[in-house]
Design an enzyme around this catalytic site. Structure first.
Site, PDB file in Angstrom:
ATOM      1  N   LYS A  32      40.138  64.513  21.607  1.00  6.58           N
ATOM      2  CA  LYS A  32      39.563  65.218  20.723  1.00  6.58           C
ATOM      3  C   LYS A  32      38.701  64.148  19.725  1.00  6.58           C
ATOM      4  O   LYS A  32      38.927  62.995  19.719  1.00  6.58           O
ATOM      5  CB  LYS A  32      40.483  65.986  19.801  1.00  6.58           C
ATOM      6  CG  LYS A  32      39.934  66.860  18.663  1.00  6.58           C
ATOM      7  CD  LYS A  32      39.520  68.362  19.406  1.00  6.58           C
ATOM      8  CE  LYS A  32      41.008  69.247  19.609  1.00  6.58           C
ATOM      9  NZ  LYS A  32      40.523  70.521  20.126  1.00  6.58           N
TER      10      LYS A  32
HETATM   11  N1  GLU Z   1      38.356  72.830  21.612  1.00  5.88           N
HETATM   12  C1  GLU Z   1      39.167  73.670  22.468  1.00  5.88           C
HETATM   13  C2  GLU Z   1      40.583  73.508  22.411  1.00  5.88           C
HETATM   14  O1  GLU Z   1      41.106  73.048  21.082  1.00  5.88           O
HETATM   15  C3  GLU Z   1      38.424  73.615  23.953  1.00  5.88           C
HETATM   16  C4  GLU Z   1      38.800  72.185  24.399  1.00  5.88           C
HETATM   17  C5  GLU Z   1      37.997  72.274  25.988  1.00  5.88           C
HETATM   18  O2  GLU Z   1      37.317  73.517  26.441  1.00  5.88           O
HETATM   19  O3  GLU Z   1      37.912  71.213  26.618  1.00  5.88           O
HETATM   20  O4  GLU Z   1      41.309  73.915  22.971  1.00  5.88           O
END
Ligand code: GLU
Length: 428
Positions: free
Chosen positions: A118
């Site tokens: 993240k």
């Molecule tokens: N930000 C989204 C999550 O927390 C999607 C992450 C992604 O698609 O890689 O799952």
């Protein structure tokens, strides 16, 4: 050095924050049920890599500012790391680390060949122009170039980032490589290799999980009264999907507060208004309520699709719903988990309930790598199959072991990651 001295050396690391401790405390609750070797469990308590970058950008008025950016990659044991990028004033290394840990379990639970990551930039996106956002995105991407890649770490949208942000990231990366590399990010516009149904996937996935849970509990989804906190890409779509399945959505909210109508809201009109005006702030019809009041409304299903740490020790006893569905990551604190458990209110946990987004991200990456694209119905059906399979495993573990669905979902994810670590062994 004794092993306890080694353990102490990890305390006070930069990502050691309350949210990170929540993620680790949840992990520790699940570990005894996942049969994980102590050394492996210890490895998984620490992200593999935590990156801090400085992003200098020129504002429209000519001034320069330097904004802090972060990317945390938690585990690469099952494949490249994967996870969103958020633009938000509260982004910290600790927040990214906690969210990266959750992404690891989420990907493993859904059986996607990824680990968790993240990232984000601490900024006030609502006060920034399109040009400023573009310059920030490009500079942040440039700073991360040595650490990201289609086989290393694949970013995606998260809070206050969207298809356009991903197009800028894809372009910045591709210009450095000298050719188009659509598989570097997911959640892109369809024009540059994005997937149909990625935009709707997280919100639609929330409702697929809610529907499966209703089926198992013998409830009719069409008879349920729902409250949705958050009206962005997750909450807005989830509210629409609930209405499409015949449920009544009595309240929704965004950062500007909530709108309540006990007879049910007109979601398509509210969505069109929010898109046109940027938020629900200027909405006049119906009763306006605060986000705190919204959480305490009487309803059957409460969908938490705003952000982390919304239901806590101070308000969990006042929730007035029969089921909580976590569309956001980490919206329920540890203490609130316990209070809701005592009150007999089940929680559909984030790593299962909001996994539709990363699952269709995986489909997007596979389509990009193969340069072969699938249709909407096929993707929707494949998503439902994956989410239902994950839900059924979680439901089974939860009932077999007599543990909450959150712990059961973590057990499902942790088991797969730790057996991969075990099989690969320690390098060198
Ligand atoms: N930000 C989204 C999550 O927390 C999607 C992450 C992604 O698609 O890689 O799952």
């Amino acid at each position: 050095m004794a092993s306890t001295e080694h353990a102490r050396s990890y305390e006070q690391l930069e990502y050691d924050t309350p949210l990170y401790r929540t993620a680790i405390a949840q992990f520790d609750q699940a570990v005894p049920y996942a049969q994980v070797d102590d050394g492996i469990a210890e490895r998984l308590r620490h992200p593999e890599r935590s990156i801090i970058v400085a992003c200098p950008i020129k504002l429209d008025d000519g001034r320069r500012v330097v904004l802090p950016g972060y990317r945390v990659q938690h585990s690469s044991v099952l494949g490249p790391t994967k996870g969103g990028v958020r633009f938000d004033p509260e982004v910290t290394l600790g927040e990214c680390a906690a969210l990266a840990v959750w992404m690891t379990w989420k990907c493993a639970l859904l059986r996607l060949p990824y680990g968790g990551a993240k990232g984000g930039v601490r900024c006030e996106p609502r006060a920034m122009s399109r040009g400023e956002l573009e310059r920030l995105t490009r500079r942040f991407t440039s700073e991360l170039l040595p650490f990201i890649g289609p086989q290393e770490d694949i970013p995606a949208p998260d809070m206050a980032t969207n298809e356009q942000t991903m197009a800028w990231m894809m372009d910045t990366y591709s210009m450095q490589r000298g050719h188009a590399v659509p598989e570097i990010v997911t959640g892109k516009p369809i024009a540059v290799g994005g997937s149909v149904f990625r935009h709707e996937a997280t919100g639609a996935g929330v409702v697929m999980i809610v529907a499966r849970a209703c089926e198992r509990m013998g409830w009719k989804l069409a008879e349920q009264r729902c409250v949705v906190q958050g009206f962005g890409n997750v909450g807005g779509i989830a509210a629409q999907e609930l209405v499409d399945r015949g449920a009544t959505v009595v309240a929704v909210s965004d950062v500007s507060g909530g709108v309540y109508d006990p007879d049910g809201l007109d979601i398509p009109t509210l969505s069109a208004f929010a898109i046109e005006h940027g938020s629900l702030e200027a909405w006049q019809t119906g009763t306006r309520i605060t986000n705190e009041e919204l959480l305490e409304l009487e309803c059957d299903i409460l969908v938490l699709a705003a952000r982390e740490d919304q239901v806590r020790a101070d308000n969990a006893s006042r929730l007035n719903c029969r089921l909580v569905a976590e569309g956001a990551n980490g919206p329920t604190s540890l203490e609130a988990d316990e209070i809701l458990r005592e009150r007999g209110i089940p929680i559909l946990p984030d790593i299962l309930t909001n996994a539709g987004g990363v699952t269709v991200s995986y489909f997007e990456w596979v389509q990009d790598l193969g340069r072969l694209f699938w249709g909407r119905d096929e993707i929707r059906a494949k998503l439902a199959e994956k989410l239902n399979d994950a839900f059924d495993r979680v439901w089974e573990i939860s009932h077999e072991r007599g543990i909450p669905m959150r712990t059961a979902a973590l057990v499902g994810g942790i088991r797969d990651v730790s057996s991969a670590l075990e099989a690969r062994g320690l390098y060198p």
